[in-house]
Motif scaffolding. Structure first.
Motif, PDB file in Angstrom:
ATOM      1  N   VAL A  89      16.466  -1.351 -13.552  1.00  0.00           N
ATOM      2  CA  VAL A  89      15.423  -0.396 -13.186  1.00  0.00           C
ATOM      3  C   VAL A  89      16.030   0.723 -12.355  1.00  0.00           C
ATOM      4  O   VAL A  89      17.116   0.576 -11.771  1.00  0.00           O
ATOM      5  CB  VAL A  89      14.285  -1.073 -12.391  1.00  0.00           C
ATOM      6  CG1 VAL A  89      13.584  -2.115 -13.228  1.00  0.00           C
ATOM      7  CG2 VAL A  89      14.807  -1.682 -11.098  1.00  0.00           C
ATOM      8  N   ALA A  90      15.326   1.861 -12.322  1.00  0.00           N
ATOM      9  CA  ALA A  90      15.787   2.987 -11.520  1.00  0.00           C
ATOM     10  C   ALA A  90      15.615   2.705 -10.032  1.00  0.00           C
ATOM     11  O   ALA A  90      16.520   2.940  -9.226  1.00  0.00           O
ATOM     12  CB  ALA A  90      15.037   4.260 -11.917  1.00  0.00           C
ATOM     13  N   ASN A  91      14.443   2.184  -9.663  1.00  0.00           N
ATOM     14  CA  ASN A  91      14.150   1.846  -8.266  1.00  0.00           C
ATOM     15  C   ASN A  91      13.226   0.636  -8.251  1.00  0.00           C
ATOM     16  O   ASN A  91      12.473   0.404  -9.212  1.00  0.00           O
ATOM     17  CB  ASN A  91      13.471   3.019  -7.536  1.00  0.00           C
ATOM     18  CG  ASN A  91      14.420   4.187  -7.321  1.00  0.00           C
ATOM     19  OD1 ASN A  91      15.390   4.090  -6.582  1.00  0.00           O
ATOM     20  ND2 ASN A  91      14.135   5.304  -7.989  1.00  0.00           N
ATOM     21  N   PRO A  92      13.247  -0.158  -7.192  1.00  0.00           N
ATOM     22  CA  PRO A  92      12.328  -1.294  -7.122  1.00  0.00           C
ATOM     23  C   PRO A  92      10.880  -0.843  -7.192  1.00  0.00           C
ATOM     24  O   PRO A  92      10.492   0.136  -6.553  1.00  0.00           O
ATOM     25  CB  PRO A  92      12.648  -1.918  -5.751  1.00  0.00           C
ATOM     26  CG  PRO A  92      14.032  -1.460  -5.427  1.00  0.00           C
ATOM     27  CD  PRO A  92      14.149  -0.089  -6.030  1.00  0.00           C
ATOM     28  N   SER A  93      10.089  -1.524  -7.989  1.00  0.00           N
ATOM     29  CA  SER A  93       8.675  -1.184  -8.145  1.00  0.00           C
ATOM     30  C   SER A  93       7.924  -2.399  -8.652  1.00  0.00           C
ATOM     31  O   SER A  93       8.522  -3.335  -9.195  1.00  0.00           O
ATOM     32  CB  SER A  93       8.498  -0.010  -9.120  1.00  0.00           C
ATOM     33  OG  SER A  93       8.886  -0.389 -10.428  1.00  0.00           O
ATOM     34  N   ALA A  94       6.612  -2.374  -8.493  1.00  0.00           N
ATOM     35  CA  ALA A  94       5.790  -3.473  -8.990  1.00  0.00           C
ATOM     36  C   ALA A  94       5.867  -3.559 -10.504  1.00  0.00           C
ATOM     37  O   ALA A  94       5.910  -4.656 -11.079  1.00  0.00           O
ATOM     38  CB  ALA A  94       4.340  -3.281  -8.535  1.00  0.00           C
ATOM     39  N   GLU A  95       5.882  -2.404 -11.184  1.00  0.00           N
ATOM     40  CA  GLU A  95       5.961  -2.392 -12.646  1.00  0.00           C
ATOM     41  C   GLU A  95       7.251  -3.040 -13.127  1.00  0.00           C
ATOM     42  O   GLU A  95       7.258  -3.842 -14.066  1.00  0.00           O
ATOM     43  CB  GLU A  95       5.868  -0.955 -13.148  1.00  0.00           C
ATOM     44  CG  GLU A  95       6.016  -0.793 -14.660  1.00  0.00           C
ATOM     45  CD  GLU A  95       4.861  -1.385 -15.441  1.00  0.00           C
ATOM     46  OE1 GLU A  95       5.036  -1.620 -16.649  1.00  0.00           O
ATOM     47  OE2 GLU A  95       3.797  -1.617 -14.839  1.00  0.00           O
TER      48      GLU A  95
ATOM     49  N   GLN B 290       0.814  -1.215   0.000  1.00  0.00           N
ATOM     50  CA  GLN B 290       0.000   0.000   0.000  1.00  0.00           C
ATOM     51  C   GLN B 290       0.847   1.263   0.000  1.00  0.00           C
ATOM     52  O   GLN B 290       0.415   2.310  -0.494  1.00  0.00           O
ATOM     53  CB  GLN B 290      -0.948  -0.002   1.201  1.00  0.00           C
ATOM     54  CG  GLN B 290      -2.067  -1.026   1.108  1.00  0.00           C
ATOM     55  CD  GLN B 290      -3.056  -0.906   2.249  1.00  0.00           C
ATOM     56  OE1 GLN B 290      -3.486   0.195   2.594  1.00  0.00           O
ATOM     57  NE2 GLN B 290      -3.414  -2.034   2.839  1.00  0.00           N
ATOM     58  N   VAL B 291       2.047   1.199   0.578  1.00  0.00           N
ATOM     59  CA  VAL B 291       2.910   2.378   0.611  1.00  0.00           C
ATOM     60  C   VAL B 291       4.018   2.263  -0.431  1.00  0.00           C
ATOM     61  O   VAL B 291       5.019   2.971  -0.359  1.00  0.00           O
ATOM     62  CB  VAL B 291       3.534   2.569   2.011  1.00  0.00           C
ATOM     63  CG1 VAL B 291       2.445   2.765   3.045  1.00  0.00           C
ATOM     64  CG2 VAL B 291       4.411   1.376   2.391  1.00  0.00           C
ATOM     65  N   LEU B 292       3.827   1.363  -1.411  1.00  0.00           N
ATOM     66  CA  LEU B 292       4.824   1.172  -2.448  1.00  0.00           C
ATOM     67  C   LEU B 292       5.049   2.471  -3.210  1.00  0.00           C
ATOM     68  O   LEU B 292       4.115   3.187  -3.551  1.00  0.00           O
ATOM     69  CB  LEU B 292       4.355   0.073  -3.415  1.00  0.00           C
ATOM     70  CG  LEU B 292       5.341  -0.386  -4.471  1.00  0.00           C
ATOM     71  CD1 LEU B 292       6.540  -1.044  -3.813  1.00  0.00           C
ATOM     72  CD2 LEU B 292       4.664  -1.375  -5.422  1.00  0.00           C
ATOM     73  N   ASP B 293       6.321   2.785  -3.473  1.00  0.00           N
ATOM     74  CA  ASP B 293       6.736   3.980  -4.223  1.00  0.00           C
ATOM     75  C   ASP B 293       6.442   5.279  -3.480  1.00  0.00           C
ATOM     76  O   ASP B 293       6.488   6.359  -4.083  1.00  0.00           O
ATOM     77  CB  ASP B 293       6.068   4.036  -5.608  1.00  0.00           C
ATOM     78  CG  ASP B 293       6.455   2.849  -6.467  1.00  0.00           C
ATOM     79  OD1 ASP B 293       7.568   2.332  -6.264  1.00  0.00           O
ATOM     80  OD2 ASP B 293       5.658   2.445  -7.329  1.00  0.00           O
ATOM     81  N   ARG B 294       6.113   5.211  -2.198  1.00  0.00           N
ATOM     82  CA  ARG B 294       5.939   6.434  -1.410  1.00  0.00           C
ATOM     83  C   ARG B 294       7.221   6.711  -0.644  1.00  0.00           C
ATOM     84  O   ARG B 294       7.722   5.864   0.090  1.00  0.00           O
ATOM     85  CB  ARG B 294       4.758   6.281  -0.431  1.00  0.00           C
ATOM     86  CG  ARG B 294       3.411   6.071  -1.121  1.00  0.00           C
ATOM     87  CD  ARG B 294       2.987   7.322  -1.874  1.00  0.00           C
ATOM     88  NE  ARG B 294       2.773   8.436  -0.990  1.00  0.00           N
ATOM     89  CZ  ARG B 294       1.586   8.745  -0.452  1.00  0.00           C
ATOM     90  NH1 ARG B 294       0.537   7.999  -0.728  1.00  0.00           N
ATOM     91  NH2 ARG B 294       1.458   9.786   0.343  1.00  0.00           N
ATOM     92  N   LYS B 295       7.778   7.907  -0.821  1.00  0.00           N
ATOM     93  CA  LYS B 295       9.038   8.229  -0.158  1.00  0.00           C
ATOM     94  C   LYS B 295       8.799   8.757   1.258  1.00  0.00           C
ATOM     95  O   LYS B 295       9.446   8.348   2.204  1.00  0.00           O
ATOM     96  CB  LYS B 295       9.795   9.259  -0.992  1.00  0.00           C
ATOM     97  CG  LYS B 295      10.215   8.728  -2.356  1.00  0.00           C
ATOM     98  CD  LYS B 295      11.005   9.768  -3.133  1.00  0.00           C
ATOM     99  CE  LYS B 295      11.438   9.221  -4.493  1.00  0.00           C
ATOM    100  NZ  LYS B 295      12.186  10.223  -5.283  1.00  0.00           N
ATOM    101  N   ASN B 296       7.876   9.685   1.396  1.00  0.00           N
ATOM    102  CA  ASN B 296       7.571  10.244   2.715  1.00  0.00           C
ATOM    103  C   ASN B 296       6.348   9.515   3.267  1.00  0.00           C
ATOM    104  O   ASN B 296       5.228   9.710   2.794  1.00  0.00           O
ATOM    105  CB  ASN B 296       7.307  11.751   2.606  1.00  0.00           C
ATOM    106  CG  ASN B 296       7.122  12.399   3.971  1.00  0.00           C
ATOM    107  OD1 ASN B 296       7.304  11.738   4.995  1.00  0.00           O
ATOM    108  ND2 ASN B 296       6.776  13.664   3.987  1.00  0.00           N
ATOM    109  N   LEU B 297       6.555   8.679   4.268  1.00  0.00           N
ATOM    110  CA  LEU B 297       5.469   7.842   4.787  1.00  0.00           C
ATOM    111  C   LEU B 297       4.710   8.491   5.932  1.00  0.00           C
ATOM    112  O   LEU B 297       3.731   7.918   6.416  1.00  0.00           O
ATOM    113  CB  LEU B 297       6.038   6.502   5.258  1.00  0.00           C
ATOM    114  CG  LEU B 297       6.764   5.678   4.191  1.00  0.00           C
ATOM    115  CD1 LEU B 297       7.224   4.355   4.783  1.00  0.00           C
ATOM    116  CD2 LEU B 297       5.870   5.438   2.995  1.00  0.00           C
TER     117      LEU B 297
END
Length: 706
Positions: A344-350, A137-144
């Protein structure tokens, strides 16, 4: 090399609308027999089978006739998770996560299937599931800080046990939770010794390779007892008391677990399940078990592609943005061959899903584009996929893709590296053998790095980094003796095992588009479905238009091949073919360059010929074939938003029409923004626009894809 894929007796291949089963297979090919006419036999070599699965009208259904899949079809009408609404998918995956967590705990012996045991373990199971749900749910969110996270109340012990039974009965598919079925209440009775012998004979049917469920054994046992009672009453003997379902269930649970697995799944499966392992869980044939993970590269590089940076000195190139890229890697446990790699640039679901897609593709063209001498033809379907509990792998998108491919998904608990030892070792190989050859190495810890200026010496761009990794994987790693293979190279292990036992078959072309294609929504009209100026049609679309249904439909587009798209009608996906043959075999990037080139050279022409399209497409395809292949493993990825923007900027108003008679003097009238149509007639000669009267009823341009 002969490509061989491993078929199962429960697989189903639909050819021309008829279902076929496997009769036999060897190193030369396979023999299939038709279900509705057992006298019909079809034979295919392994190369022909690969081509067959790529045909748009062929369906390959893995384990279609297994007990789990049969039970699943009784419960729901959906074949793919991505057909369901997003909230429904999340709910099914949440229930599956609880069942998987319970089954993992049961395998480790920390919980059993009693209500008290499940109730005591529920806090641990809930904490584990909530942790995984929070991650995606917080995937790809930097500021949590302040991010809203939705959590669900856990199920009761009774509910979780029922979920788990249903989950197992339906082959561990999350689709098992779409419908509920009320259980039949039974009661316990004592019965005579003769009845006990009959009961033992009945429950022995559970030890069958057909894998009957407990409910099926209960029904068969009741039928046998009723039949025997009718016979005994006819000869004047007292009838037997019919055993309850709970009694039958209890007798089945007394079977030795090893014997159950050996009889129902085979002796090899029993050895794998009950043996101790320190070198990872073994696999016996290619693609039976695949481990996948993400890793941050131990090299500082330039964020961008080469080209404009090629002429610069290394000191000048270092002024650009510098950092460490991530990679996704999937490795086959049986042969140690790497079957997917993506930068990839950063880990992500895509990024994880796009790496998953490469497992089902022949990557030889990518290897050739990188200058490799060896082929990279290690590909096929997925038996079981094992990952860690990272947020990208826990995402709904990734788990949906794995489920829709028919694969078994496993996420072993953290802190037990031996459960994923194969993928862990390959990253160590990268760090020890590849990183020392590269400038800008970051080392594994500050003490090893010392005063080495990693960022100052960064010189590699994304495509150079991808090319280096591919060369190391394909030409060095795959052809080097491997200790885990007793000195055999991974490439030779793949050839040997695939020739001896076959590999897991890849998904058919329609399934691949449904799972990995870019989702779009289009209106259905008389032209069919219009995407990027290309009309697509099929018999299913024609029937939908005649009945006035499904005016707004979901589609899936493969950006690497525009010959077909997949359309969703009544929760089922069907292929639709491009009406014009001019675009067959083209990728989206090739088609985009073709359209741009044609519009630049023939801006004043109202009609463009198919010959002109063919010549332009040949020119575009010859320019940078290698670069296009390498883009498959690099960070940029086309999304649905990218395609929508691309259509707004370039494809609006473009439509390819069927060919017309070249003798026609009058050019056809064309709707659309730019009035471009592609037909079979020659282009009109240049004319003076100042002497051409403008029509009074000229309508303003409109943005439409119809």
């Amino acid at each position: 090399m002969t490509s061989r894929f491993r078929l199962s007796e429960t697989d189903c291949i639909t050819i021309n609308g008829a279902d076929h089963l496997l009769q036999s297979q060897d190193d030369k090919g396979v023999v299939l027999w038709r279900i509705d006419d057992s006298a019909v036999r079809l034979s295919f070599t392994h190369e022909q089978l690969v081509g067959l699965l790529a045909s748009p009208d062929i369906r390959f259904k893995r384990d279609h006739f297994s007990c789990g899949r049969a039970a699943l079809r009784l419960r729901c009408d959906h074949q793919y998770l991505n057909t369901l609404p997003a909230d429904t998918r999340e709910d099914l995956l949440w229930k599956a996560a609880y069942c998987n967590a319970f089954l993992d705990a049961e395998t480790r012996g920390t919980v059993c299937r009693t209500i008290d045991s499940i109730r005591s373990a529920m806090p641990r199971l809930s904490a584990l599931v909530d942790s995984r749900e929070t991650e995606w749910q917080v995937l790809d969110r930097k500021n949590l800080a302040g991010v809203t996270v939705r959590r669900r109340l856990p199920p009761s012990a009774w509910t979780l046990r029922n979920w788990t039974r249903r989950f197992e009965a339906c082959g561990l598919s999350p689709l098992a939770f779409l419908r509920k079925r009320r259980s039949v209440l039974t009661y316990t009775r004592k019965f005579a010794a003769e009845a006990d012998a009959l009961l033992a004979e009945c429950i022995a049917g559970y030890l069958s390779r057909n894998k009957p469920t407990v409910q099926e054994i209960v029904r068969d046992t009741h039928s046998r007892f009723k039949e025997e009672n009718r016979r005994r009453i006819g000869v004047g003997l007292p009838s037997f008391q019919i055993p309850s379902g709970r009694t039958i269930h209890r007798r089945i649970r007394k079977f030795d677990p090893f014997h159950v697995v050996a009889h129902r799944e085979g002796i090899d499966a029993a050895k794998r399940k009950f043996s101790f392992y320190e070198n990872g869980i073994p696999a016996s044939y290619p693609l039976e078990r695949i481990e996948m993970d993400e890793w941050q590269v131990d090299v500082a590089s330039l964020f961008g592609n080469s080209g404009a940076l090629d002429a610069l000195e290394s000191s000048d190139r270092a002024r650009f943005e510098i950092g460490r890229r991530w990679i996704y890697v999937a490795i086959d446990c049986a042969t140690r061959c790497i079957v997917a790699f993506r930068l990839v640039a950063n880990p992500s679901a895509e990024g994880a899903v796009r790496a998953l897609e490469l497992i089902a593709l022949d990557k030889t063209a990518i290897a050739q584009a990188a200058g490799c001498e060896s082929p990279w033809d290690f590909w096929g379907g997925i038996g079981s996929l094992v990952t860690d509990q990272g947020s990208a792998f826990a995402s709904v998108e990734f788990r949906t893709a794995v489920t829709d491919l028919g694969a078994t998904y496993e996420a072993p608990p953290a802190g037990v590296p031996k459960l994923r030892s194969t993928i862990e070792r390959i990253f160590g190989t990268f760090g020890q053998q590849l990183a020392p050859m590269l400038t800008g190495r970051t080392f594994s810890n500050p003490s090893e790095r010392g005063d080495y200026p990693s960022e100052q010496w960064a010189a590699l761009t994304d495509d150079e980094l991808a090319e280096i990794f591919i060369n190391f994987i394909v030409d060095i790693y795959h052809n080097s003796p491997h200790a885990g293979l007793k000195g055999e190279t991974p490439a030779n292990a793949w050839k040997r095992l695939k020739a001896e036992q076959g590999a897991t078959p890849p998904p058919d072309s329609n399934t691949r588009r449904v799972v990995f294609g870019i989702p779009l929504t289009r209106k259905l009209g008389r032209h069919g479905v219009l995407v990027h100026g290309i009309s697509y049609n099929s018999p299913e679309l024609q029937r939908a238009l005649l009945t006035g249904q499904a005016r707004e439909i979901q589609i899936r587009v493969d950006p690497h091949d525009l010959t077909h798209i997949s359309v969703c009608l009544h929760a089922h996906w069907h292929p639709a073919e491009a009406v014009s043959k001019a675009v067959w075999g083209l990728s989206l990037s090739e088609w985009r360059e073709t359209v741009r080139d044609l519009r630049t050279k023939h801006r004043d022409d109202a009609v463009l010929t198919e010959d002109m399209v063919q010549r332009a497409r040949n020119r575009i395809r010859a320019i940078d074939q290698g670069a296009r292949e390498l883009r498959r493993v690099q960070p940029p990825t086309l999304t649905a938003a990218d395609l929508e923007r691309c259509e707004r900027e370039l494809f609006l108003g473009l439509r390819i029409k069927p060919g017309a008679d070249p003798s026609d003097e009058e050019l056809p009238q064309v709707d659309g923004l730019l009035g471009d149509a592609i037909g079979d007639q020659p282009a009109s000669p240049p004319h003076d626009e100042s002497q051409t009267p403008k029509p009074r009823d000229a309508k303003p341009w409109k943005l439409s894809d119809d």
